[in-house]
Design an enzyme around this catalytic site. Structure first.
Site, PDB file in Angstrom:
ATOM      1  N   HIS A   1       0.849  -1.191   0.000  1.00 50.07           N
ATOM      2  CA  HIS A   1       0.000   0.000   0.000  1.00 50.07           C
ATOM      3  C   HIS A   1       0.879   1.232   0.000  1.00 50.07           C
ATOM      4  CE1 HIS A   1      -3.172   2.805   1.075  1.00 50.07           C
ATOM      5  NE2 HIS A   1      -4.008   1.871   0.655  1.00 50.07           N
TER       6      HIS A   1
ATOM      7  N   ASP B   1      -8.016  -5.232   0.112  1.00 53.67           N
ATOM      8  CA  ASP B   1      -8.544  -6.084  -0.958  1.00 53.67           C
ATOM      9  C   ASP B   1      -8.253  -7.565  -0.745  1.00 53.67           C
ATOM     10  OD1 ASP B   1      -9.694  -4.069  -2.494  1.00 53.67           O
ATOM     11  OD2 ASP B   1      -7.750  -3.524  -3.328  1.00 53.67           O
TER      12      ASP B   1
HETATM   13  N1  ACO Z   1       4.051  -7.674  -4.730  1.00 55.72           N
HETATM   14  C1  ACO Z   1       5.413  -7.664  -4.886  1.00 55.72           C
HETATM   15  N2  ACO Z   1       6.186  -6.559  -4.721  1.00 55.72           N
HETATM   16  C2  ACO Z   1       5.557  -5.425  -4.394  1.00 55.72           C
HETATM   17  C3  ACO Z   1       4.159  -5.357  -4.204  1.00 55.72           C
HETATM   18  C4  ACO Z   1       3.407  -6.536  -4.394  1.00 55.72           C
HETATM   19  N3  ACO Z   1       2.081  -6.545  -4.233  1.00 55.72           N
HETATM   20  N4  ACO Z   1       3.814  -4.090  -3.873  1.00 55.72           N
HETATM   21  C5  ACO Z   1       4.942  -3.385  -3.864  1.00 55.72           C
HETATM   22  N5  ACO Z   1       6.006  -4.178  -4.161  1.00 55.72           N
HETATM   23  C6  ACO Z   1       7.436  -3.786  -4.175  1.00 55.72           C
HETATM   24  C7  ACO Z   1       7.759  -2.976  -5.422  1.00 55.72           C
HETATM   25  O1  ACO Z   1       8.173  -3.813  -6.480  1.00 55.72           O
HETATM   26  C8  ACO Z   1       8.841  -2.089  -4.914  1.00 55.72           C
HETATM   27  O2  ACO Z   1      10.032  -2.832  -4.840  1.00 55.72           O
HETATM   28  P1  ACO Z   1      11.480  -2.095  -5.051  1.00 55.72           P
HETATM   29  O3  ACO Z   1      11.594  -1.084  -3.951  1.00 55.72           O
HETATM   30  O4  ACO Z   1      12.471  -3.198  -4.970  1.00 55.72           O
HETATM   31  O5  ACO Z   1      11.426  -1.470  -6.412  1.00 55.72           O
HETATM   32  C9  ACO Z   1       8.419  -1.763  -3.476  1.00 55.72           C
HETATM   33  O6  ACO Z   1       7.620  -2.890  -3.072  1.00 55.72           O
HETATM   34  C10 ACO Z   1       7.589  -0.490  -3.343  1.00 55.72           C
HETATM   35  O7  ACO Z   1       6.456  -0.599  -4.211  1.00 55.72           O
HETATM   36  P2  ACO Z   1       5.851   0.585  -5.056  1.00 55.72           P
HETATM   37  O8  ACO Z   1       5.171   0.054  -6.261  1.00 55.72           O
HETATM   38  O9  ACO Z   1       6.892   1.657  -5.258  1.00 55.72           O
HETATM   39  O10 ACO Z   1       4.772   1.160  -4.050  1.00 55.72           O
HETATM   40  P3  ACO Z   1       3.593   2.139  -4.416  1.00 55.72           P
HETATM   41  O11 ACO Z   1       3.293   2.870  -3.181  1.00 55.72           O
HETATM   42  O12 ACO Z   1       3.902   2.936  -5.636  1.00 55.72           O
HETATM   43  O13 ACO Z   1       2.405   1.138  -4.821  1.00 55.72           O
HETATM   44  C11 ACO Z   1       0.631  -0.414  -4.652  1.00 55.72           C
HETATM   45  C12 ACO Z   1       1.436   0.695  -3.944  1.00 55.72           C
HETATM   46  C13 ACO Z   1       0.177   0.079  -6.030  1.00 55.72           C
HETATM   47  C14 ACO Z   1      -0.629  -0.693  -3.830  1.00 55.72           C
HETATM   48  C15 ACO Z   1       1.528  -1.682  -4.771  1.00 55.72           C
HETATM   49  O14 ACO Z   1       1.868  -2.144  -3.490  1.00 55.72           O
HETATM   50  C16 ACO Z   1       0.836  -2.789  -5.568  1.00 55.72           C
HETATM   51  O15 ACO Z   1       0.936  -2.809  -6.804  1.00 55.72           O
HETATM   52  N6  ACO Z   1       0.122  -3.726  -4.869  1.00 55.72           N
HETATM   53  C17 ACO Z   1      -0.633  -4.758  -5.571  1.00 55.72           C
HETATM   54  C18 ACO Z   1      -1.953  -4.198  -6.070  1.00 55.72           C
HETATM   55  C19 ACO Z   1      -2.939  -3.948  -4.940  1.00 55.72           C
HETATM   56  O16 ACO Z   1      -3.135  -4.778  -4.060  1.00 55.72           O
HETATM   57  N7  ACO Z   1      -3.598  -2.770  -4.995  1.00 55.72           N
HETATM   58  C20 ACO Z   1      -4.633  -2.389  -4.013  1.00 55.72           C
HETATM   59  C21 ACO Z   1      -4.147  -1.269  -3.125  1.00 55.72           C
HETATM   60  S1  ACO Z   1      -5.312  -0.866  -1.910  1.00 55.72           S
HETATM   61  C22 ACO Z   1      -6.452   0.041  -2.722  1.00 55.72           C
HETATM   62  O17 ACO Z   1      -6.227   0.733  -3.664  1.00 55.72           O
HETATM   63  C23 ACO Z   1      -7.782  -0.048  -2.264  1.00 55.72           C
END
Ligand code: ACO
Length: 432
Positions: free
Chosen positions: A309, A366
């Site tokens: 998140h 979720d």
């Molecule tokens: N699985 C694996 N790796 C992940 C995940 C995941 N679900 N989420 C984040 N990471 C990793 C990224 O690859 C990144 O790694 P790095 O630092 O080595 O490059 C690090 O964690 C940070 O992630 P970001 O994408 O920069 O975080 P951001 O804040 O931009 O994104 C998000 C947040 C979009 C929710 C992300 O965690 C994600 O894609 N999760 C899966 C989709 C999801 O569940 N979305 C629902 C969110 S809740 C809502 O909207 C109601």
């Protein structure tokens, strides 16, 4: 209430210094106030994804992502889910305080009064293809409401109040109708003798020939799940609702845009993708480890859906409540979904893995909500619609707050241009 100036920061560029106020909110979160920055320095800030930018002040929702705290108007989400009905929390968001008996009765009366959609709109459903995603139908139907109820163009407070009640009431009717249409079944009209959530379940699962009794456990679970979704401060869809509304677009148009934003895979669309991911893992022999390895591999675009998140760097409090609701519903219905075992194993193994620990990746809202809705008989492609029904009071409250702001300004960020320098047009027959 307005943000208080607490301190001052100095920005030094070359020989020049500028003093910028540091403002603070109720819970002590601090921000550099850069409103005069461009005028005084010619500079803008550069913050793709707005991860470090506060776009407004707000009295609606407080999140402490480091400690896993979520409050609506000062109340912990866990307490609201335990003690209140969705309609009361919707009232809280929109009116600023929890309703007393009389206020709740009047709010419920208005929601009942406006629960039907114009009969002409019902024909719209027949013209969508069978496989149309219900989020596409929902957003189109909500923006269409403005053509059937155009009085909101005046922007008078009483028209806005009417519009708010209409949209809150009609959204669940549209959602249930779109589900019935997708099955090719006759729609079931809303009933004035049923409460908000019971009414929705009745429209979803009854038919004109068979009255499906409403299971109170499911109605209670729905109430709680919708409360978990109600608001989440300046998330992607709420920011979109505010941005569209800031151009003085009407409430229906703004909410419709919010629904489109919510449908995205990385936002509310994730609940549908969590289920698809779990089904996929099950189809591959329940191999949780290989899903985790794929999610860790940056060369693979695969991510654990329902994990991570932007704001929470601790366990999402909504996920904790949703997990319990999921177990309660399964116990009450006596049906164990094998996907729950896979989800729990995935959670256990991911939380023990250094990759997820180092990045503070925990289950988000979720991860367990989709499983619970599935247990209630709600199909996978309706899961994001359920999220939208829950999020609606938040969108409305954010829109009203933005409109009520003393100095509302159209949302219009700037950019750093990195395209080509000035070019001259070459006549078409001389172009390479
Ligand atoms: N699985 C694996 N790796 C992940 C995940 C995941 N679900 N989420 C984040 N990471 C990793 C990224 O690859 C990144 O790694 P790095 O630092 O080595 O490059 C690090 O964690 C940070 O992630 P970001 O994408 O920069 O975080 P951001 O804040 O931009 O994104 C998000 C947040 C979009 C929710 C992300 O965690 C994600 O894609 N999760 C899966 C989709 C999801 O569940 N979305 C629902 C969110 S809740 C809502 O909207 C109601």
């Amino acid at each position: 209430m307005t943000v208080q100036e607490q301190d001052r920061a100095t920005l030094r560029i070359g020989d020049h210094e500028w003093v910028l106020p540091v403002v603070a909110g109720t819970e002590g979160e601090r921000a550099l106030d850069i409103r005069t920055l461009r005028r005084e320095t010619g500079l803008i800030t550069f913050d793709p994804g707005f991860a470090n930018s506060g776009s407004c002040e707000s009295t609606i929702t407080y999140i402490d992502g480091e400690h896993g705290i979520l409050r609506y108007r000062g109340y912990d989400v866990e307490e609201l889910a335990e003690q209140c009905e969705f309609v009361e929390v919707a009232y809280l968001l929109i009116h600023g305080s929890l309703p007393n008996h009389a206020q709740r009765a009047e709010f419920s009366r208005l929601l009942n009064l406006h629960s039907l959609v114009h009969e002409d709109m019902i024909h719209f459903f027949s013209h969508y293809p069978d496989r149309a995603h219900p989020m596409a139908i929902l957003s189109a139907m909500v923006v269409s409401l403005s053509s059937f109820y155009p009085e909101l163009g005046e922007n008078r407070r009483e028209d806005i109040d009417m519009t708010v009640t209409r949209v809150l009431s009609k959204l669940r009717t549209i959602a249930a109708f779109s589900y019935k249409k997708s099955l090719g079944e006759p729609i079931v009209y809303p009933r004035h003798d049923l409460k908000y959530c019971d009414n929705f379940l009745n429209m979803m699962f009854s038919s004109p020939v068979v009255k499906d009794p409403i299971n109170p456990v499911l109605a209670d679970a729905l109430n709680k799940l919708l409360i978990l979704h109600v608001d989440h401060e300046q998330n992607c869809s709420s920011t979109v609702v505010r941005a569209v509304g800031s151009a003085e677009a009407n409430l229906y148009a703004s909410i419709s845009a919010g629904i489109c934003a919510l449908s995205g895979l990385l936002h509310g669309g994730a609940n549908q993708h969590v289920i698809e991911m779990l089904i996929d893992i099950r189809a591959n022999g329940g191999r949780v480890d290989s899903a985790i390895e794929r999610a860790k591999d940056h060369k693979d675009s695969y991510r654990l859906m329902g994990f991570g998140h932007r704001v929470y760097k601790a366990y999402d409090p909504r996920a904790r409540v949703a997990k319990q609701i999921c177990k309660d519903v399964m116990a009450a219905t006596g049906q164990l979904d094998p996907l729950l075992d896979i989800a729990q194993e995935l959670e256990f193994k991911a939380l023990a893995d250094p990759y997820f620990q180092e990045r503070n990746l925990y289950p988000n809202v979720d991860f367990y909500t989709g499983l619970t809705y599935r247990q209630m008989g709600i199909p996978t492609d309706m899961l994001t619609v359920m999220f939208a029904i829950g999020r609606l009071p938040g969108w409305v409250a954010q829109w009203l707050e933005m409109r009520g702001d003393g100095e509302p300004r159209i949302v219009r960020p700037r950019q750093i241009y990195t395209g080509p320098g000035k070019c001259s047009v070459i006549p078409i027959d001389q172009r390479p």
